[in-house]
Design a protein around this motif. Structure first.
Motif, short mmCIF file in Angstrom:
data_model
loop_
_atom_site.label_atom_id
_atom_site.label_comp_id
_atom_site.label_asym_id
_atom_site.label_seq_id
_atom_site.Cartn_x
_atom_site.Cartn_y
_atom_site.Cartn_z
N UNK A 265 8.23 -1.60 13.26
CA UNK A 265 7.07 -2.48 12.69
C UNK A 265 5.78 -1.51 13.40
N UNK A 266 4.57 -1.75 12.55
CA UNK A 266 3.25 -1.44 12.99
C UNK A 266 2.81 -2.44 13.97
N UNK A 267 2.87 -2.20 15.16
CA UNK A 267 2.40 -3.49 16.02
C UNK A 267 0.94 -3.91 15.69
N UNK A 268 0.23 -3.13 15.57
CA UNK A 268 -1.49 -3.24 15.53
C UNK A 268 -1.66 -4.16 14.29
N UNK A 269 -0.98 -3.73 13.16
CA UNK A 269 -1.22 -4.42 11.91
C UNK A 269 -0.40 -5.64 11.97
N UNK A 270 0.79 -5.66 12.54
CA UNK A 270 1.56 -7.18 12.69
C UNK A 270 0.90 -8.16 13.51
N UNK A 271 0.25 -7.59 14.56
CA UNK A 271 -0.83 -8.57 15.13
C UNK A 271 -2.25 -8.78 14.53
N UNK A 272 -2.76 -7.97 13.78
CA UNK A 272 -3.96 -8.24 13.16
C UNK A 272 -3.53 -9.39 11.98
N UNK A 273 -2.51 -9.29 11.34
CA UNK A 273 -2.20 -10.02 10.28
C UNK A 273 -1.46 -11.47 10.86
N UNK A 274 -1.11 -11.46 12.03
CA UNK A 274 -0.35 -12.62 12.61
C UNK A 274 0.88 -13.16 11.85
N UNK A 275 1.37 -12.12 11.62
CA UNK A 275 2.79 -12.22 10.90
C UNK A 275 3.90 -13.07 11.71
N UNK A 276 4.38 -14.07 11.56
CA UNK A 276 5.23 -14.82 12.04
C UNK A 276 6.57 -13.95 12.63
N UNK A 277 6.91 -14.32 13.73
CA UNK A 277 7.95 -13.36 14.52
C UNK A 277 9.32 -13.82 13.45
N UNK B 274 12.70 -3.88 5.14
CA UNK B 274 12.07 -3.29 3.73
C UNK B 274 11.11 -4.15 3.17
N UNK B 275 11.25 -5.49 3.57
CA UNK B 275 10.33 -6.60 2.70
C UNK B 275 8.66 -6.52 2.85
N UNK B 276 8.13 -6.77 1.87
CA UNK B 276 6.67 -6.86 2.09
C UNK B 276 6.23 -8.11 2.46
N UNK B 277 4.92 -8.34 2.36
CA UNK B 277 4.34 -9.67 3.18
C UNK B 277 2.98 -9.93 2.35
N UNK B 278 3.08 -11.29 1.94
CA UNK B 278 1.76 -11.98 1.68
C UNK B 278 1.25 -12.87 2.40
N UNK B 279 0.12 -12.70 2.69
CA UNK B 279 -0.53 -13.72 3.63
C UNK B 279 -0.80 -15.15 2.84
N UNK B 280 -1.01 -16.59 3.76
CA UNK B 280 -1.21 -17.50 3.03
C UNK B 280 -2.07 -17.70 2.01
N UNK B 281 -3.23 -16.84 1.91
CA UNK B 281 -4.18 -16.65 0.89
C UNK B 281 -4.01 -15.94 -0.30
N UNK B 282 -2.75 -15.33 -0.11
CA UNK B 282 -2.12 -14.59 -1.37
C UNK B 282 -2.48 -13.24 -1.42
N UNK B 283 -3.04 -12.33 -0.12
CA UNK B 283 -3.27 -11.07 -0.26
C UNK B 283 -1.77 -10.51 0.13
N UNK B 284 -1.58 -9.22 -0.61
CA UNK B 284 -0.34 -8.65 -0.59
C UNK B 284 -0.43 -7.15 -0.03
N UNK B 285 0.77 -7.14 1.05
CA UNK B 285 0.77 -6.11 1.85
C UNK B 285 2.10 -5.36 1.64
N UNK B 286 1.94 -4.06 0.94
CA UNK B 286 3.58 -3.58 0.77
C UNK B 286 4.05 -3.10 2.05
N UNK B 287 5.48 -3.02 2.06
CA UNK B 287 6.19 -2.57 3.30
C UNK B 287 5.69 -1.64 4.31
#
Length: 308
Positions: free
Chosen positions: A160-172, A181-194
């Motif tokens: 994990x890229x710690x700074x990015x994970x904390x910035x986006x407040x991704x749940x543990x 390898x999963x990607x992530x989408x924020x609650x407002x729909x912004x997509x972040x590839x893995x």
């Protein structure tokens, strides 16, 4: 992840010149694996602060005394020190009889169970696997049935890229999926590839332990591209006839093995008692394969680290 080997013994046949016969401890992610167990191994473990209680797996290459005569004493000390957790013991099938007859006539009943796993000297086999490593046997060419051991690190999950994970407040609770390898989408729909959230894990490394053996290309393919190759180098090449008779390798041949198999680094050991100084052995191996070091007792070598 820690992946390193500590040399406890580097002599062949007999202890001499403050060198003990063969024994090594491999530390892989803070799990300790004992490879061969000559006489004096317990004292060496005490000298270099290696706790027997942390060893749950022992690998014996063959049944010449300079590779296993310290084993019964070590197992006995584990018993006397109150060990109760199981121990896995890998080696030639007759090793079980040797150990059991010792304890039979000393009327010793161990407080802990030993699981015996017999090695096959004819074909490579996977004999152990856990979340960190896969261990294979390496069929060698010695006077009696002998195997080396190949320790191959398993590929880890992405980091994990710690700074990015904390910035986006991704749940543990999503961390494991991201590492896989999963990607992530924020609650407002912004997509972040893995690849914006993680990086590749460290490259899996490999340690090849080649115990007593005649120079024989049949095992070369299996040990190809080892990050660290330990290979016996009992004699100088001017003793090639003696090496062939006793089914051992010269320092020059050990360098050849490393060069042909494209090892990253070579560690030579199992030195004949005829050599008080080991510099000639080192120089001979380095003349073929410069990235060579001597297996010096008490010294720890990192698997995958350049020799200096």
């Amino acid at each position: 992840m820690k992946f390193e080997v500590t040399i406890l013994g580097s002599s062949s046949a007999t202890p001499i010149f403050n060198r003990n016969p063969t024994a090594q401890v491999l530390n892989l992610n803070e799990r300790l694996y004992l490879i061969d167990c000559s006489e004096g191994t317990q004292l060496q473990m005490l000298r270099y602060d290696i706790k027997a209680s942390r060893i749950d797996h022992i690998f014996i290459s063959h049944l010449h005394g300079d590779h296993y005569l310290g084993l019964v004493g070590l197992l006995s000390s584990m018993h006397l020190n109150g060990r109760t957790k199981p121990l896995k013991l890998f080696g030639p099938a007759p090793l079980r009889e040797i150990i059991e007859v010792q304890f039979k006539y000393s009327e010793t009943k161990l407080n802990y169970p030993i699981e015996y796993i017999a090695t096959n000297p004819s074909v490579p086999e996977v004999i152990f696997e856990n979340q960190d490593v896969v261990v294979e046997t390496i069929p060698l060419d010695h006077r009696i049935a002998t195997t080396g051991f190949l320790f191959k690190q398993k590929k880890r999950l992405r980091k994990l890229i710690k700074a990015k994970i904390e910035e986006l407040r991704i749940p543990v609770e999503l961390y494991t999926a991201l590492k896989k390898g999963a990607s992530y989408s924020t609650p407002d729909g912004k997509f972040y590839p893995n690849d914006q959230l993680t990086v590749e894990p460290d490259r899996p490394r490999c340690y090849a332990y080649c115990s007593d053996t005649l120079y024989n290309e049949r095992y070369f393919e299996q040990i190809g591209h080892a990050d660290l190759l330990y290979h016996e180098a009992t004699f100088l090449h001017n003793m090639l006839d003696r090496a062939n008779v006793t089914h051992h390798t010269t320092a020059w041949q050990a360098g050849q093995v490393a060069a042909i198999t494209q090892a990253k680094s070579l560690l030579i050991g199992h030195f004949s008692a005829r050599y008080k100084s080991l510099i000639e052995l080192l120089d001979e191996a380095k003349s073929v394969f410069p990235e060579t070091e001597l297996a010096i007792e008490g010294r720890t070598y990192t698997v995958g680290q350049d020799m200096v």
